[in-house]
Enzyme design. Structure first.
Site, PDB file in Angstrom:
ATOM      1  N   TRP A  88      31.604  19.159  31.353  1.00 43.69           N
ATOM      2  CA  TRP A  88      32.932  18.647  31.018  1.00 43.69           C
ATOM      3  C   TRP A  88      33.523  17.809  32.155  1.00 43.69           C
ATOM      4  O   TRP A  88      33.422  18.171  33.330  1.00 43.69           O
ATOM      5  CB  TRP A  88      33.876  19.811  30.746  1.00 43.69           C
ATOM      6  CG  TRP A  88      33.900  20.263  29.322  1.00 43.69           C
ATOM      7  CD1 TRP A  88      32.853  20.276  28.444  1.00 43.69           C
ATOM      8  CD2 TRP A  88      35.019  20.786  28.615  1.00 43.69           C
ATOM      9  NE1 TRP A  88      33.254  20.779  27.235  1.00 43.69           N
ATOM     10  CE2 TRP A  88      34.569  21.101  27.303  1.00 43.69           C
ATOM     11  CE3 TRP A  88      36.346  21.024  28.947  1.00 43.69           C
ATOM     12  CZ2 TRP A  88      35.419  21.637  26.333  1.00 43.69           C
ATOM     13  CZ3 TRP A  88      37.189  21.556  27.983  1.00 43.69           C
ATOM     14  CH2 TRP A  88      36.731  21.855  26.687  1.00 43.69           C
ATOM     15  N   TYR A 104      49.317  31.091  31.609  1.00 47.71           N
ATOM     16  CA  TYR A 104      48.759  32.074  32.541  1.00 47.71           C
ATOM     17  C   TYR A 104      49.465  31.997  33.887  1.00 47.71           C
ATOM     18  O   TYR A 104      49.817  33.029  34.482  1.00 47.71           O
ATOM     19  CB  TYR A 104      47.256  31.806  32.712  1.00 47.71           C
ATOM     20  CG  TYR A 104      46.572  32.732  33.687  1.00 47.71           C
ATOM     21  CD1 TYR A 104      46.191  34.010  33.295  1.00 47.71           C
ATOM     22  CD2 TYR A 104      46.293  32.325  34.982  1.00 47.71           C
ATOM     23  CE1 TYR A 104      45.549  34.866  34.183  1.00 47.71           C
ATOM     24  CE2 TYR A 104      45.652  33.172  35.878  1.00 47.71           C
ATOM     25  CZ  TYR A 104      45.287  34.441  35.471  1.00 47.71           C
ATOM     26  OH  TYR A 104      44.656  35.280  36.357  1.00 47.71           O
ATOM     27  N   LEU A 153      37.233  32.217  41.697  1.00 48.04           N
ATOM     28  CA  LEU A 153      36.319  33.291  42.070  1.00 48.04           C
ATOM     29  C   LEU A 153      34.994  33.192  41.327  1.00 48.04           C
ATOM     30  O   LEU A 153      34.910  32.638  40.230  1.00 48.04           O
ATOM     31  CB  LEU A 153      36.961  34.643  41.767  1.00 48.04           C
ATOM     32  CG  LEU A 153      38.251  34.963  42.513  1.00 48.04           C
ATOM     33  CD1 LEU A 153      38.895  36.211  41.921  1.00 48.04           C
ATOM     34  CD2 LEU A 153      37.975  35.152  44.004  1.00 48.04           C
ATOM     35  N   GLY A 194      42.313  47.245  35.808  1.00 50.25           N
ATOM     36  CA  GLY A 194      41.326  46.217  35.502  1.00 50.25           C
ATOM     37  C   GLY A 194      40.000  46.471  36.198  1.00 50.25           C
ATOM     38  O   GLY A 194      39.323  45.541  36.620  1.00 50.25           O
ATOM     39  N   HIS A 195      39.598  47.732  36.286  1.00 51.35           N
ATOM     40  CA  HIS A 195      38.430  48.089  37.091  1.00 51.35           C
ATOM     41  C   HIS A 195      37.108  47.600  36.522  1.00 51.35           C
ATOM     42  O   HIS A 195      36.111  47.531  37.231  1.00 51.35           O
ATOM     43  CB  HIS A 195      38.363  49.612  37.262  1.00 51.35           C
ATOM     44  CG  HIS A 195      37.955  50.355  36.026  1.00 51.35           C
ATOM     45  ND1 HIS A 195      38.811  50.558  34.965  1.00 51.35           N
ATOM     46  CD2 HIS A 195      36.779  50.941  35.681  1.00 51.35           C
ATOM     47  CE1 HIS A 195      38.181  51.231  34.020  1.00 51.35           C
ATOM     48  NE2 HIS A 195      36.942  51.478  34.435  1.00 51.35           N
ATOM     49  N   ARG A 196      37.080  47.248  35.233  1.00 45.76           N
ATOM     50  CA  ARG A 196      35.817  46.799  34.635  1.00 45.76           C
ATOM     51  C   ARG A 196      35.623  45.290  34.727  1.00 45.76           C
ATOM     52  O   ARG A 196      34.547  44.778  34.397  1.00 45.76           O
ATOM     53  CB  ARG A 196      35.733  47.255  33.174  1.00 45.76           C
ATOM     54  CG  ARG A 196      35.681  48.774  33.035  1.00 45.76           C
ATOM     55  CD  ARG A 196      35.137  49.215  31.695  1.00 45.76           C
ATOM     56  NE  ARG A 196      35.995  48.806  30.581  1.00 45.76           N
ATOM     57  CZ  ARG A 196      35.793  49.166  29.315  1.00 45.76           C
ATOM     58  NH1 ARG A 196      34.771  49.949  29.015  1.00 45.76           N
ATOM     59  NH2 ARG A 196      36.615  48.775  28.362  1.00 45.76           N
TER      60      ARG A 196
END
Length: 314
Positions: A204, A138, A168, A10-12
């Site tokens: 929201w 998830y 994050l 998941g480096h991108r």
């Protein structure tokens, strides 16, 4: 850091990019940092993953790959969130074990904890009561990854462990108009409202839920700290230990962006978990503490948004 070949899955993404930055700038960087795009390696394809590990044999894996999104995305695509995140974790953890990976650090999220977990959330509240429904798929996938690391470590003696970061933000975030998390979503909306000279921005929910936010560069520092520990916890929270109301966060972001109109709370929209703050005593006891203040982090994140605004996904 004694690892010679580190695979950053998941480096991108936002987390993976931060890990690459920290690895390359560390005093003792690994001899080789392995990366693969989704086109090069589909982590949902078990055979392809096993072939990658058999060929490359990384001695350390930092697993930041995930299908991620906010409340709207999780509610709209639960099947994709559940299947893809579970498959990526299962395939990678098993193949890492099969082909001799020494250290595997799996990155999840504090959404793994129950909706009504004690506040601040301790690690041992996992699976103690029902999850928040808006991101259940998830969360279940990330729990499976965490537990597989624990089980492989207990059964086979491999050093597989997990880190559960709080919400994050930072450089490289997803600013999609519908599928983003709260900070990038608000940055984009306030920025566009300022450019359009809008009188108001609607946010929201009631604005009352409290959230904790961690700069992604602080997370990267925590990850590199954790992989140096001889006997790390099976899983550990990574956060600041402090929180604030979403309404107050919105006001901070509006100020950073320079939007001076009214902020309207749409109470017909869901709030999600009422309070979410992590207990960080465990990771603090290992010697790690965050260093980036939220106010300063929001300023640098908005500056990054401006620099990259032409390439941001719609």
């Amino acid at each position: 850091m004694n690892f010679q070949k580190i695979f950053v899955a998941g480096h991108r993404g936002m987390v993976g990019s931060a890990l690459i930055r920290k690895l390359t700038s560390s005093p003792n960087p690994p001899a080789q940092i392995l990366t693969r795009t989704r086109d090069q390696l589909d982590l949902c394809n078990q055979a392809a993953v096993d072939d990658f590990f058999a060929t490359e044999k990384p001695d350390c894996v930092l697993f930041a790959a995930a299908k991620v999104g906010g409340i709207h995305a999780n509610a709209t695509y639960p099947a994709e969130f559940g299947y893809q995140n579970t498959a990526m974790a299962m395939n990678s953890i098993h193949s890492a074990y099969r082909h001799g990976t020494e250290r595997f650090l799996f990155l999840g999220s504090t959404c793994i904890y129950p909706r009504n977990a004690p506040q601040p959330i301790p690690e041992d509240s996992l699976l103690s009561s029902p999850l928040e429904q808006t991101n259940e798929a998830y969360a279940l996938a990330k729990i499976m990854g965490l537990k597989l690391c624990q089980y492989y470590r207990e059964q086979y003696g491999v050093m597989f462990h997990s880190a559960m970061p709080t919400n994050l933000y930072g450089p490289g975030d997803n600013y999609h108009s519908e599928n983003s998390h709260v900070i990038p979503g608000l940055i984009r909306r306030f920025h566009e409202a300022k450019l359009g000279e809008a009188d108001s921005v609607t946010v929201w929910g009631s604005g009352n839920p409290r959230r904790e936010f961690l700069h992604v560069d602080d997370l990267a520092t925590a990850v590199l700290h954790l992989i140096t520990l001889a006997d790390p916890p099976h899983w550990v929270n990574v956060g600041t230990g402090t929180d604030l109301r979403i309404a107050d966060l919105a006001a901070k972001i509006a100020s950073v962006v320079g939007f001076q109109g009214e902020i309207i709370q749409d109470t017909s929209k869901p709030d999600g978990t009422p309070v979410k703050r992590t207990n960080t005593e465990l990771i603090n006891s290992t010697g790690w503490h965050p260093s980036i203040d939220l106010d300063e982090g929001l300023k640098t994140t908005y500056a990054d948004f401006i620099r990259n605004s032409e390439t941001i996904r719609c």
